[in-house]
Design a protein around this motif. Structure first.
Motif, mmCIF file in Angstrom:
data_model
loop_
_atom_site.group_PDB
_atom_site.id
_atom_site.type_symbol
_atom_site.label_atom_id
_atom_site.label_comp_id
_atom_site.label_asym_id
_atom_site.label_seq_id
_atom_site.Cartn_x
_atom_site.Cartn_y
_atom_site.Cartn_z
ATOM 1 N N GLU A 97 -7.636 1.531 -71.826
ATOM 2 C CA GLU A 97 -8.243 0.216 -71.957
ATOM 3 C C GLU A 97 -7.767 -0.469 -73.238
ATOM 4 O OE1 GLU A 97 -12.674 -1.801 -71.655
ATOM 5 O OE2 GLU A 97 -12.440 0.369 -71.694
ATOM 6 N N GLU A 149 0.049 -15.456 -71.911
ATOM 7 C CA GLU A 149 -1.258 -16.089 -71.707
ATOM 8 C C GLU A 149 -1.331 -17.456 -72.363
ATOM 9 O OE1 GLU A 149 -5.996 -14.960 -72.220
ATOM 10 O OE2 GLU A 149 -4.460 -13.794 -73.232
ATOM 11 N N SER A 207 -1.824 -3.368 -74.433
ATOM 12 C CA SER A 207 -1.273 -4.660 -74.046
ATOM 13 C C SER A 207 -0.356 -4.580 -72.839
ATOM 14 C CB SER A 207 -0.520 -5.281 -75.226
ATOM 15 O OG SER A 207 0.547 -4.433 -75.639
ATOM 16 N N GLN A 210 -1.888 -5.290 -69.658
ATOM 17 C CA GLN A 210 -2.397 -6.644 -69.483
ATOM 18 C C GLN A 210 -1.305 -7.594 -69.006
ATOM 19 O OE1 GLN A 210 -5.732 -7.011 -70.238
ATOM 20 N NE2 GLN A 210 -5.779 -4.880 -70.896
ATOM 21 N N SER A 245 -9.927 -5.872 -67.508
ATOM 22 C CA SER A 245 -10.106 -7.045 -68.355
ATOM 23 C C SER A 245 -9.983 -8.316 -67.521
ATOM 24 C CB SER A 245 -9.054 -7.063 -69.466
ATOM 25 O OG SER A 245 -7.763 -7.295 -68.920
ATOM 26 N N MET A 275 -7.873 -10.666 -68.016
ATOM 27 C CA MET A 275 -6.445 -10.880 -67.782
ATOM 28 C C MET A 275 -5.954 -10.051 -66.600
ATOM 29 S SD MET A 275 -3.537 -12.261 -68.399
ATOM 30 C CE MET A 275 -3.580 -13.048 -70.011
ATOM 31 N N GLN A 276 -6.388 -8.798 -66.504
ATOM 32 C CA GLN A 276 -5.968 -7.948 -65.394
ATOM 33 C C GLN A 276 -6.480 -8.486 -64.061
ATOM 34 O OE1 GLN A 276 -7.533 -4.395 -67.333
ATOM 35 N NE2 GLN A 276 -5.537 -3.430 -67.090
ATOM 36 N N ASN A 289 -4.336 -11.365 -63.183
ATOM 37 C CA ASN A 289 -3.029 -10.894 -62.707
ATOM 38 C C ASN A 289 -3.103 -10.469 -61.247
ATOM 39 O OD1 ASN A 289 -1.775 -11.305 -65.184
ATOM 40 N ND2 ASN A 289 -2.071 -9.198 -65.872
#
Length: 213
Positions: A176, A198, A179, A182, A128, A130-131, A134
């Motif tokens: 996948e 986030e 949360s 993430q 994602s 977000m990943q 990160n």
């Protein structure tokens, strides 16, 4: 000693007929990132198998030709890496990759950059946004923190260096949209560790210098 080396020694000790499946301990993506020597985004462009011993079928080494696209950890160890090594058999944690882009993490062994099923390895297009953020901005900063898996509640951090993880059942294998995969545990400007949210924009002191000493 790496998990791959231990698995290989186990395999040789019990013999081909008694081999067991590869077993990996659950780990948050950030933990896998922090325990890896190198983490990169790379494109797999070729594959070949080296047969180490004709009398032991399946005990060869897969060599993947790669093109490094981006490095997230191990900048001083990358040394123009063009190949990735893994065990041929999945029962000793060997990894099968298709042609395409991957997030790859692993260890430097005498033969080169070595990966296993216990490392943080994902097709790049399955990660994602977000990943990916990160990987670029948060995991490295959080390697000075500790992610603590709490099984019995109540769960309270005993030191300021801990991030408490309660949703441990969804850690492994990768799922996948879960949360917990993430999230990122980062060290804040006040010295404490906590889960990055986030919706909260990090302060200037929470930004990461991606260079390594």
């Amino acid at each position: 000693m790496s998990a791959v080396t231990l698995a290989l020694l186990f395999f040789l000790s019990v013999g081909l007929k008694e081999v067991q499946a590869c077993s990996c301990s659950p780990g948050h993506p950030q933990e896998l990132f922090c325990t890896s020597e190198i983490v990169m985004r790379a494109k797999v462009t070729g594959e070949k198998i080296i047969h180490n011993n004709e009398n032991l079928p399946g005990m060869g080494t897969i060599v993947y030709e790669i093109e490094v696209i981006e490095v997230f950890k191990g900048f001083d160890k990358i040394n123009e890496i063009q190949r990735v090594y893994t065990n041929e058999m999945s029962s000793i944690c060997g990894v099968r990759l298709a042609f395409g882009e991957y997030l790859l993490s692993g260890s430097i062994l005498p033969e080169g950059f070595f990966i296993s099923m216990c490392d943080y390895i994902e097709p790049w297009d399955k990660l994602s946004l977000m990943q990916k953020e990160n990987l670029k901005y948060r995991y490295l900063k959080g390697c000075t923190c500790t992610i603590f898996t709490c099984i019995e509640k109540p769960c309270q951090p005993s030191t300021k260096n801990l991030c408490i993880l309660t949703d441990w059942t969804s850690l492994w294998p990768y799922e996948e949209g879960i949360s917990v995969n993430q999230s990122a545990c980062i060290r804040h400007s006040n010295g404490s560790c906590g889960w990055y949210e986030e919706t909260v924009k990090p302060s200037e002191n929470d930004t990461i210098d991606m260079s390594e000493d």
